[in-house]
Design a protein around this motif. Structure first.
Motif, PDB file in Angstrom:
ATOM      1  N   ALA A  15       6.504  50.412  74.691  1.00 61.22           N
ATOM      2  CA  ALA A  15       7.542  51.171  75.390  1.00 61.22           C
ATOM      3  C   ALA A  15       8.839  50.385  75.499  1.00 61.22           C
ATOM      4  O   ALA A  15       9.937  50.946  75.446  1.00 61.22           O
ATOM      5  N   ARG A  16       8.710  49.073  75.613  1.00 63.78           N
ATOM      6  CA  ARG A  16       9.903  48.242  75.769  1.00 63.78           C
ATOM      7  C   ARG A  16      10.817  48.280  74.551  1.00 63.78           C
ATOM      8  O   ARG A  16      12.013  48.020  74.654  1.00 63.78           O
ATOM      9  N   GLN A  17      10.265  48.652  73.400  1.00 65.17           N
ATOM     10  CA  GLN A  17      11.079  48.718  72.191  1.00 65.17           C
ATOM     11  C   GLN A  17      12.138  49.811  72.273  1.00 65.17           C
ATOM     12  O   GLN A  17      13.135  49.782  71.555  1.00 65.17           O
ATOM     13  N   LEU A  18      11.929  50.788  73.136  1.00 64.15           N
ATOM     14  CA  LEU A  18      12.894  51.880  73.300  1.00 64.15           C
ATOM     15  C   LEU A  18      13.809  51.697  74.512  1.00 64.15           C
ATOM     16  O   LEU A  18      14.626  52.567  74.802  1.00 64.15           O
ATOM     17  N   SER A  19      13.626  50.572  75.190  1.00 63.42           N
ATOM     18  CA  SER A  19      14.431  50.339  76.394  1.00 63.42           C
ATOM     19  C   SER A  19      15.557  49.350  76.099  1.00 63.42           C
ATOM     20  O   SER A  19      15.544  48.647  75.099  1.00 63.42           O
ATOM     21  N   THR A  20      16.519  49.324  76.988  1.00 62.05           N
ATOM     22  CA  THR A  20      17.639  48.398  76.890  1.00 62.05           C
ATOM     23  C   THR A  20      17.689  47.533  78.143  1.00 62.05           C
ATOM     24  O   THR A  20      17.768  48.052  79.256  1.00 62.05           O
ATOM     25  N   ALA A  21      17.632  46.222  77.951  1.00 63.50           N
ATOM     26  CA  ALA A  21      17.678  45.302  79.082  1.00 63.50           C
ATOM     27  C   ALA A  21      19.106  45.190  79.609  1.00 63.50           C
ATOM     28  O   ALA A  21      20.079  45.220  78.847  1.00 63.50           O
ATOM     29  N   GLY A  97      34.657  27.098  67.227  1.00 63.53           N
ATOM     30  CA  GLY A  97      34.315  27.830  66.019  1.00 63.53           C
ATOM     31  C   GLY A  97      33.355  28.975  66.306  1.00 63.53           C
ATOM     32  O   GLY A  97      32.356  28.791  67.009  1.00 63.53           O
ATOM     33  N   VAL A  98      33.646  30.151  65.758  1.00 64.90           N
ATOM     34  CA  VAL A  98      32.778  31.326  65.889  1.00 64.90           C
ATOM     35  C   VAL A  98      32.598  31.925  64.501  1.00 64.90           C
ATOM     36  O   VAL A  98      33.584  32.303  63.849  1.00 64.90           O
ATOM     37  N   HIS A  99      31.363  32.004  64.036  1.00 59.80           N
ATOM     38  CA  HIS A  99      31.110  32.572  62.706  1.00 59.80           C
ATOM     39  C   HIS A  99      31.447  34.065  62.724  1.00 59.80           C
ATOM     40  O   HIS A  99      31.078  34.796  63.652  1.00 59.80           O
ATOM     41  N   THR A 100      32.153  34.518  61.720  1.00 56.79           N
ATOM     42  CA  THR A 100      32.561  35.930  61.682  1.00 56.79           C
ATOM     43  C   THR A 100      31.356  36.860  61.614  1.00 56.79           C
ATOM     44  O   THR A 100      31.443  38.009  62.070  1.00 56.79           O
ATOM     45  N   ARG A 101      30.256  36.391  61.043  1.00 53.50           N
ATOM     46  CA  ARG A 101      29.048  37.218  61.019  1.00 53.50           C
ATOM     47  C   ARG A 101      28.574  37.525  62.439  1.00 53.50           C
ATOM     48  O   ARG A 101      28.165  38.647  62.748  1.00 53.50           O
ATOM     49  N   VAL A 102      28.649  36.512  63.294  1.00 55.80           N
ATOM     50  CA  VAL A 102      28.232  36.687  64.684  1.00 55.80           C
ATOM     51  C   VAL A 102      29.142  37.679  65.398  1.00 55.80           C
ATOM     52  O   VAL A 102      28.687  38.602  66.083  1.00 55.80           O
ATOM     53  N   SER A 103      30.447  37.494  65.249  1.00 55.89           N
ATOM     54  CA  SER A 103      31.378  38.383  65.949  1.00 55.89           C
ATOM     55  C   SER A 103      31.383  39.790  65.365  1.00 55.89           C
ATOM     56  O   SER A 103      31.746  40.750  66.064  1.00 55.89           O
ATOM     57  N   ASP A 104      30.968  39.958  64.100  1.00 56.54           N
ATOM     58  CA  ASP A 104      30.907  41.286  63.482  1.00 56.54           C
ATOM     59  C   ASP A 104      29.648  42.042  63.885  1.00 56.54           C
ATOM     60  O   ASP A 104      29.693  43.237  64.211  1.00 56.54           O
ATOM     61  N   LEU A 105      28.496  41.352  63.859  1.00 55.28           N
ATOM     62  CA  LEU A 105      27.210  42.035  64.027  1.00 55.28           C
ATOM     63  C   LEU A 105      26.716  42.069  65.461  1.00 55.28           C
ATOM     64  O   LEU A 105      26.002  42.992  65.847  1.00 55.28           O
ATOM     65  N   PHE A 106      27.050  41.085  66.250  1.00 52.17           N
ATOM     66  CA  PHE A 106      26.462  40.967  67.591  1.00 52.17           C
ATOM     67  C   PHE A 106      27.545  41.018  68.669  1.00 52.17           C
ATOM     68  O   PHE A 106      27.554  40.229  69.599  1.00 52.17           O
ATOM     69  N   ASN A 107      28.422  41.975  68.544  1.00 49.53           N
ATOM     70  CA  ASN A 107      29.601  42.028  69.407  1.00 49.53           C
ATOM     71  C   ASN A 107      29.530  43.107  70.473  1.00 49.53           C
ATOM     72  O   ASN A 107      30.545  43.423  71.098  1.00 49.53           O
ATOM     73  N   SER A 108      28.369  43.695  70.674  1.00 53.70           N
ATOM     74  CA  SER A 108      28.225  44.732  71.689  1.00 53.70           C
ATOM     75  C   SER A 108      26.919  44.480  72.446  1.00 53.70           C
ATOM     76  O   SER A 108      25.903  44.129  71.836  1.00 53.70           O
ATOM     77  N   PRO A 109      26.942  44.605  73.784  1.00 55.84           N
ATOM     78  CA  PRO A 109      28.027  45.123  74.623  1.00 55.84           C
ATOM     79  C   PRO A 109      29.061  44.077  75.031  1.00 55.84           C
ATOM     80  O   PRO A 109      30.019  44.407  75.731  1.00 55.84           O
ATOM     81  N   MET A 110      28.877  42.824  74.636  1.00 56.83           N
ATOM     82  CA  MET A 110      29.824  41.792  75.053  1.00 56.83           C
ATOM     83  C   MET A 110      30.532  41.213  73.844  1.00 56.83           C
ATOM     84  O   MET A 110      29.916  40.989  72.807  1.00 56.83           O
ATOM     85  N   ASP A 111      31.814  40.960  74.013  1.00 60.08           N
ATOM     86  CA  ASP A 111      32.635  40.377  72.962  1.00 60.08           C
ATOM     87  C   ASP A 111      32.265  38.903  72.793  1.00 60.08           C
ATOM     88  O   ASP A 111      32.486  38.093  73.693  1.00 60.08           O
ATOM     89  N   GLN A 112      31.700  38.542  71.643  1.00 60.09           N
ATOM     90  CA  GLN A 112      31.229  37.176  71.438  1.00 60.09           C
ATOM     91  C   GLN A 112      32.372  36.163  71.479  1.00 60.09           C
ATOM     92  O   GLN A 112      32.242  35.091  72.067  1.00 60.09           O
ATOM     93  N   VAL A 113      33.488  36.489  70.872  1.00 56.47           N
ATOM     94  CA  VAL A 113      34.623  35.563  70.877  1.00 56.47           C
ATOM     95  C   VAL A 113      35.141  35.362  72.287  1.00 56.47           C
ATOM     96  O   VAL A 113      35.424  34.236  72.713  1.00 56.47           O
TER      97      VAL A 113
END
Length: 309
Positions: A15-21, A97-113
């Motif tokens: 069930a946790r796979q369908l939830s959002t922490a 330094g922030v890898h652009t892959r990180v800021s492109d793919l993992f930028n929601s719900p919080m802005d990584q940069v």
């Protein structure tokens, strides 16, 4: 009848796979209130240099008192130091330094940069407060004049020691600055003598006070030489502000990419490893305008405790 091993409902793990922490922004224990930076008055500096001009010998100024007859009035002038001290702003900086892959793919719900920059700026500001106290050139511990340094009588900080410190900065003192454990040690000495220090509220927070002056906690006044609960540190007392000939913070105004006074963040580009880099820079210093604006209580023992019966 279903067996004991058969499932009758969806499992928690599935069930946790369908939830959002619900997530917090990244936390960092090293962040402190940085009370010293808040309590100082800050002076903008042109071209990164601040010169403190002083009267060479004020006792040589001759004046007449109770003049009634026709005797000649004294003639005098005020001499200045020919080699006044100049403070050059010190730079505290780092490259994030922030890898652009990180800021492109993992930028929601919080802005990584944004989060990386926020924590980096906090670390730079923590270092700023540390340097304001401990820097070999402009740190307050090293700027205190020899005549403004006193030692505790027996080790623990007592009310008598604090009164002696006030006698060194008696012209409009603003606050004590001490390690939290030194403040606790002073509280124990007061309690032992039946004079628990009162509290006052500043910035919405309660502070212990002595003779009406708040004891401001700061972990940048380090404890040295102790094991377990022991060790020794210093307590500062200061007058602040340029108008009061006190201790004054210095910063460079109008920086490119300025985020707060004296601190800037600038984008440096993306390298061939796809890493975006940001330059975080802070310029600061501190000036003691007259020697009697700052005093230090040295050899403060924070490891003395009492058994109350």
């Amino acid at each position: 009848m279903p067996s004991n091993n058969s499932r009758q409902a969806l499992s928690d793990a599935a069930a946790r796979q369908l939830s959002t922490a619900t997530k917090t922004p990244p936390q960092m224990q090293a962040i402190t209130p940085r009370w010293l930076v808040r309590m100082l008055q800050w002076q903008p500096v042109e071209a990164g240099v601040f010169r403190v001009n002083r009267v060479k010998d004020s006792s040589a100024i001759d004046v007449a008192c109770g003049h009634k007859d026709e005797a000649s009035l004294p003639e005098t002038f005020v001499d200045y130091e020919t080699k006044p001290r100049e403070y050059t702003l010190s730079m505290i900086s780092t490259v994030l330094g922030v890898h652009t892959r990180v800021s492109d793919l993992f930028n929601s719900p919080m802005d990584q940069v944004r989060e990386q920059l926020r924590l980096t700026v906090e670390a730079v500001k923590e270092r700023q407060e540390d340097q304001l106290i401990n820097n070999a050139d402009y740190g307050l511990l090293n700027q205190a004049a020899a005549g403004q340094r006193i030692s505790t009588r027996k080790g623990p900080p007592t009310p008598d020691d604090m009164d002696d410190l006030i006698a060194k900065v008696w012209k409009e003192p603003a606050f004590f600055l001490a390690n939290p454990r030194a403040i606790a040690a002073f509280g124990r000495e007061c309690t032992r003598r039946g004079v628990p220090p009162p509290t006052a509220t500043l910035f919405g927070n309660a502070f212990l006070t002595w003779r009406g002056l708040p004891l401001i906690p700061c972990d940048k006044l380090h404890i040295k030489g102790g094991k377990d609960e022991g060790g020794k540190t210093n307590i500062l007392l200061m007058r602040v502000g340029k108008d009061k000939q006190g201790v004054t913070g210095l910063f460079q105004p109008n920086l490119q990419g300025e985020q707060t006074p004296g601190l800037s963040v600038r984008f440096m580009g993306i390298n061939n490893h796809a890493v975006a880099t940001y330059l975080v820079t802070l310029y600061c210093s501190a000036a003691v305008l007259t020697d009697d604006a700052l005093a230090v209580l040295e050899n403060v023992d924070v490891g003395n405790y009492y058994d109350y019966k």
